[in-house]
Enzyme design. Sequence first.
Site, PDB file in Angstrom:
ATOM      1  N   LEU A 201     -44.090  62.516  51.408  1.00  0.00           N
ATOM      2  CA  LEU A 201     -45.262  62.245  50.579  1.00  0.00           C
ATOM      3  C   LEU A 201     -44.923  61.474  49.313  1.00  0.00           C
ATOM      4  O   LEU A 201     -45.725  60.684  48.823  1.00  0.00           O
ATOM      5  CB  LEU A 201     -45.952  63.565  50.200  1.00  0.00           C
ATOM      6  N   ASP A 320     -47.557  66.347  30.222  1.00  0.00           N
ATOM      7  CA  ASP A 320     -47.364  65.234  31.156  1.00  0.00           C
ATOM      8  C   ASP A 320     -48.647  64.902  31.910  1.00  0.00           C
ATOM      9  O   ASP A 320     -48.621  64.644  33.112  1.00  0.00           O
ATOM     10  CB  ASP A 320     -46.240  65.574  32.142  1.00  0.00           C
TER      11      ASP A 320
END
EC number: 2.7.11.1
Length: 566
Positions: A201, A320
Amino acid sequence: MNELHDGESSEEGRINVEDHLEEAKKDDTGHWKHSGTAKPSKFRAFIRLHFKDSRKFAFSRKKEKELTSEDSDAANQSPSGAPESQTEEESDRKIDGTGSSAEGGDGSGTDSISVIKKSFFKSGRKKKDVPKSRNVSRSNGADTSVQREKLKDIFSPHGKEKELAHIKKTVATRARTYSSNSIKICDVEVGPSSFEKVFLLGKGDVGRVYLVREKKSGKFYAMKVLSKQEMIKRNKSKRAFAEQHILATSNHPFIVTLYHSFQSDEYLYLCMEYCMGGEFFRALQRRPGRCLSENEAKFYIAEVTAALEYLHLMGFIYRDLKPENILLHESGHIMLSDFDLSKQSNSAGAPTVIQARNAPSAQNAYALDTKSCIADFRTNSFVGTEEYIAPEVIKGCGHTSAVDWWTLGILFYEMLYATTPFKGKNRNMTFSNILHKDVIFPEYADAPSISSLCKNLIRKLLVKDENDRLGSQAGAADVKLHPFFKNVQWALLRHTEPPIIPKLAPIDEKGNPNISHLKESKSLDITHSPQNTQTVEVPLSNLSGADHGDDPFESFNSVTVHHEWD
């Protein structure tokens, strides 16, 4: 990690059991007595370990008084008018030692636990002192011979060791239920060999994320595989612990769900929910103009705000936030991921309820002050994504949870304009723009139509001085009470239809995505055989023979989080 273990004092339970198994002795009557060195409360702790589920046992307070009386004549008298049964709640209170006293309690019939309890504390009691009336029964009239034999087996020389081992295992694996009562941590056997890789992925500097299938259940998960060697080399070891801790302790609809975490000799594994909608960033790229309308963006910003509010309540700073770290659930709702840069306060406080002076509506008049949870927490790490970094991080003067509200403003702007507000030609120019330039809203012909309230919210989120920034005083409450969110029903966000519904792969009969159309990546080492590939890939089988000496990941716990909806 201590946080992932049972919140109860399991060590104390173990010590008590060992003490009583050594001190318990059998007298001439065939009953059990105690040396008298332990307190009654310790015996109750022992009994609770063995009869936690036997809620129908009851104590007779009047009978107990008579049996422990020095007057043998009084002891031989049977209580009259004793009720046939006792409620489960009353029985539980008396086992805990919190019921009524012997003088004031009502007689309710005795059982095997009552007899053992009395003989256990009556140290030095001889056979002639034992009352003749020893016909004990359960409150429901059932024979207790099976329970007697079980207790004899427990205290037999062979049974002591066997039962102690069983109790230790029971205490060590006792489930911890969080405040929401929806997830538990249990001890199960799961490891790399329990899964098979399906597809790559994504990948980063210290690991990769795979779509995997659990062999036993056939369910699909996203498996984050982190290289120990790379984390040590890049000094990122602590980040793995931070991410595991946040994922294992979080329970929120807008935060990715953790199911398993474990390690091999070379790698750490985080097995999480597979979000079929993929990255939010990719969804934006497929939109006309690569951006959203104001109302569409409002929905996602509200969900991100709710997720940040939860993290701050838990004492975490995310640090983040960006489109790449937001995943889309198959329903279209967002889920925050990648918590390796997050930081936790060592002294998280309690939230307080505040009332807004100029609340946009009655339903938004009250909110939680999340700033109070991490008010005194500052960190000096220089982390984040370059275009999202807050001014105080660049200055190196330390930062607080206010950095998350700065990144929320950048994210909001990017959703509307398909670019960040301070992006420069290089890193230095970007940092210079962040420090000195004000946010500008484009006014070209095809520019998105943005309301004044929307612009006001973004400006307040992107204030250079963190002390004046929206969210710096009362955290998420400041943001949620802004007039821009006047019509947002925060409690019903999860039940609101999202603007973007992901186009999913066909679902098979088991409810899993049909991935037969996906081509297997050649980089995947499915066979775990080095001879079959020249590229060194991450194996999903337990490696052996590696000797790391002092392993900094020794305390990376193997945890399985069970969810009630599974």
